[in-house]
Design a protein around this motif. Structure first.
Motif, mmCIF file in Angstrom:
data_model
loop_
_atom_site.group_PDB
_atom_site.id
_atom_site.type_symbol
_atom_site.label_atom_id
_atom_site.label_comp_id
_atom_site.label_asym_id
_atom_site.label_seq_id
_atom_site.Cartn_x
_atom_site.Cartn_y
_atom_site.Cartn_z
ATOM 1 N N LEU A 184 0.846 -1.188 0.000
ATOM 2 C CA LEU A 184 0.000 0.000 0.000
ATOM 3 C C LEU A 184 0.884 1.241 0.000
ATOM 4 O O LEU A 184 1.897 1.303 0.677
ATOM 5 N N SER A 185 0.496 2.219 -0.774
ATOM 6 C CA SER A 185 1.257 3.457 -0.910
ATOM 7 C C SER A 185 0.507 4.584 -0.201
ATOM 8 O O SER A 185 -0.621 4.913 -0.569
ATOM 9 N N VAL A 186 1.144 5.150 0.828
ATOM 10 C CA VAL A 186 0.520 6.168 1.676
ATOM 11 C C VAL A 186 1.120 7.527 1.350
ATOM 12 O O VAL A 186 2.314 7.757 1.549
ATOM 13 N N CYS A 187 0.298 8.433 0.845
ATOM 14 C CA CYS A 187 0.740 9.798 0.584
ATOM 15 C C CYS A 187 0.548 10.608 1.866
ATOM 16 O O CYS A 187 -0.565 10.713 2.378
ATOM 17 N N VAL A 188 1.642 11.161 2.381
ATOM 18 C CA VAL A 188 1.616 11.893 3.644
ATOM 19 C C VAL A 188 1.799 13.381 3.376
ATOM 20 O O VAL A 188 2.766 13.801 2.731
ATOM 21 N N TYR A 189 0.859 14.172 3.873
ATOM 22 C CA TYR A 189 0.953 15.631 3.845
ATOM 23 C C TYR A 189 1.264 16.094 5.258
ATOM 24 O O TYR A 189 0.555 15.721 6.203
ATOM 25 N N CYS A 190 2.293 16.924 5.428
ATOM 26 C CA CYS A 190 2.623 17.397 6.771
ATOM 27 C C CYS A 190 3.532 18.613 6.700
ATOM 28 O O CYS A 190 3.984 19.003 5.620
ATOM 29 N N GLY A 191 3.816 19.180 7.839
ATOM 30 C CA GLY A 191 4.528 20.438 7.922
ATOM 31 C C GLY A 191 6.008 20.339 7.587
ATOM 32 O O GLY A 191 6.666 19.335 7.880
ATOM 33 N N SER A 192 6.533 21.400 7.015
ATOM 34 C CA SER A 192 7.968 21.532 6.795
ATOM 35 C C SER A 192 8.642 22.135 8.033
ATOM 36 O O SER A 192 9.833 22.404 8.027
ATOM 37 N N ARG A 193 7.857 22.356 9.074
ATOM 38 C CA ARG A 193 8.351 22.771 10.386
ATOM 39 C C ARG A 193 7.955 21.696 11.397
ATOM 40 O O ARG A 193 7.123 20.844 11.107
ATOM 41 N N PHE A 194 8.523 21.774 12.604
ATOM 42 C CA PHE A 194 8.202 20.800 13.638
ATOM 43 C C PHE A 194 6.985 21.194 14.468
ATOM 44 O O PHE A 194 6.386 20.357 15.124
ATOM 45 N N GLY A 195 6.610 22.481 14.434
ATOM 46 C CA GLY A 195 5.503 22.925 15.258
ATOM 47 C C GLY A 195 5.926 23.145 16.699
ATOM 48 O O GLY A 195 7.069 22.904 17.088
ATOM 49 N N SER A 196 4.988 23.597 17.498
ATOM 50 C CA SER A 196 5.302 24.031 18.859
ATOM 51 C C SER A 196 5.192 22.936 19.904
ATOM 52 O O SER A 196 5.599 23.137 21.048
ATOM 53 N N SER A 197 4.637 21.781 19.543
ATOM 54 C CA SER A 197 4.448 20.705 20.518
ATOM 55 C C SER A 197 5.280 19.485 20.152
ATOM 56 O O SER A 197 5.280 19.059 18.991
ATOM 57 N N PRO A 198 5.957 18.888 21.128
ATOM 58 C CA PRO A 198 6.699 17.649 20.867
ATOM 59 C C PRO A 198 5.791 16.522 20.376
ATOM 60 O O PRO A 198 6.256 15.580 19.740
ATOM 61 N N ALA A 199 4.499 16.625 20.665
ATOM 62 C CA ALA A 199 3.557 15.583 20.238
ATOM 63 C C ALA A 199 3.480 15.467 18.723
ATOM 64 O O ALA A 199 3.220 14.390 18.181
ATOM 65 N N TYR A 200 3.694 16.567 18.010
ATOM 66 C CA TYR A 200 3.616 16.530 16.548
ATOM 67 C C TYR A 200 4.740 15.680 15.966
ATOM 68 O O TYR A 200 4.506 14.848 15.081
ATOM 69 N N LEU A 201 5.951 15.876 16.469
ATOM 70 C CA LEU A 201 7.081 15.080 16.001
ATOM 71 C C LEU A 201 6.885 13.612 16.380
ATOM 72 O O LEU A 201 7.130 12.712 15.561
ATOM 73 N N ALA A 202 6.444 13.360 17.591
ATOM 74 C CA ALA A 202 6.240 11.981 18.035
ATOM 75 C C ALA A 202 5.216 11.270 17.150
ATOM 76 O O ALA A 202 5.399 10.101 16.775
ATOM 77 N N ALA A 203 4.150 11.969 16.799
ATOM 78 C CA ALA A 203 3.111 11.364 15.961
ATOM 79 C C ALA A 203 3.627 11.120 14.541
ATOM 80 O O ALA A 203 3.317 10.091 13.925
ATOM 81 N N ALA A 204 4.412 12.061 14.018
ATOM 82 C CA ALA A 204 4.977 11.894 12.678
ATOM 83 C C ALA A 204 5.889 10.673 12.642
ATOM 84 O O ALA A 204 5.831 9.858 11.706
ATOM 85 N N GLN A 205 6.733 10.536 13.640
ATOM 86 C CA GLN A 205 7.635 9.390 13.691
ATOM 87 C C GLN A 205 6.864 8.084 13.873
ATOM 88 O O GLN A 205 7.201 7.064 13.257
ATOM 89 N N ALA A 206 5.804 8.124 14.688
ATOM 90 C CA ALA A 206 4.989 6.926 14.886
ATOM 91 C C ALA A 206 4.301 6.512 13.596
ATOM 92 O O ALA A 206 4.228 5.317 13.264
ATOM 93 N N LEU A 207 3.803 7.478 12.848
ATOM 94 C CA LEU A 207 3.176 7.159 11.566
ATOM 95 C C LEU A 207 4.196 6.553 10.612
ATOM 96 O O LEU A 207 3.924 5.542 9.954
ATOM 97 N N GLY A 208 5.380 7.154 10.525
ATOM 98 C CA GLY A 208 6.422 6.602 9.665
ATOM 99 C C GLY A 208 6.771 5.175 10.045
ATOM 100 O O GLY A 208 6.894 4.292 9.179
#
Length: 196
Positions: free
Chosen positions: A6-30
């Motif tokens: 399955l091929s998953v197209c991911v749209y997301c920020g070119s910045r990390f954002g203000s919350s560590p939760a955003y990075l954690a979720a991005a890494q978890a999805l990857g």
């Protein structure tokens, strides 16, 4: 016969954002994409959540395919460690190729570029250019204001429930991917992005 991942197209920020939760979720999805042996398609950047998601996916065994316009390559934000990096002339060609390579779409937290990609692929589905699932990973309620606004647009008579139902929202990366994969297996796969 070998099953195509399955091929998953991911749209997301070119910045990390203000919350560590955003990075954690991005890494978890990857990691989840890699753990399943799937492929990640995204905008090809090595910065922010974009780069973090791709790095996590590849570290977990996924192929990562980037599609980036020449302008951004010239600004040196292209990820040179990907399985494939497609350099295209324009943003329009970038988004079209990303869509052509995808079976499902997922939006993480991001800025105006992420919103624009999400709404475009959502509009394409509404208009019948594809029937592929679209998901929102609603990290720490990031998308709650947007979802409230979309409810307002429905109440105002500009969006209907069928359009709203085209968006799958979840707070957990694994559960979101499970649901999108189930929806993808039922989709007609009748996409015709050549008409876009």
């Amino acid at each position: 016969m070998k099953k195509t991942p399955l091929s998953v197209c991911v749209y997301c920020g070119s910045r990390f954002g203000s919350s560590p939760a955003y990075l954690a979720a991005a890494q978890a999805l990857g990691r989840e994409i890699g753990r399943r042996g799937w492929r990640m398609v995204y905008g090809g950047g090595n910065v922010g959540l974009m780069g973090a998601t791709a790095d996590a996916a590849m570290a977990a065994g996924a192929e990562a395919v980037g599609v980036i316009p020449e302008l951004l390559v010239n600004l040196e934000v292209g990820h040179r460690g990907l399985t494939e990096l497609h350099v295209v002339p324009t943003m329009h060609e970038r988004k079209k190729l990303m869509a052509e390579l995808a079976d499902v779409f997922v939006a993480l937290p991001g800025g105006i570029g992420t919103f624009e990609e999400l709404f475009e692929v959502w509009t394409w589905r509404h208009l019948g250019y594809h029937d592929q699932p679209i998901g929102l990973l609603n990290v720490d309620g990031f998308y709650d204001p947007l979802l409230a606004f979309m409810a307002h647009t429905q109440q105002a008579g500009f969006v209907d429930q069928h359009q709203q139902s085209m968006l799958t929202v979840h707070i957990d990366p694994a559960a979101l991917l499970d649901q999108l994969a189930a929806e993808a297996s039922r989709a007609t796969q009748s996409e015709d992005f050549s008409r876009i």
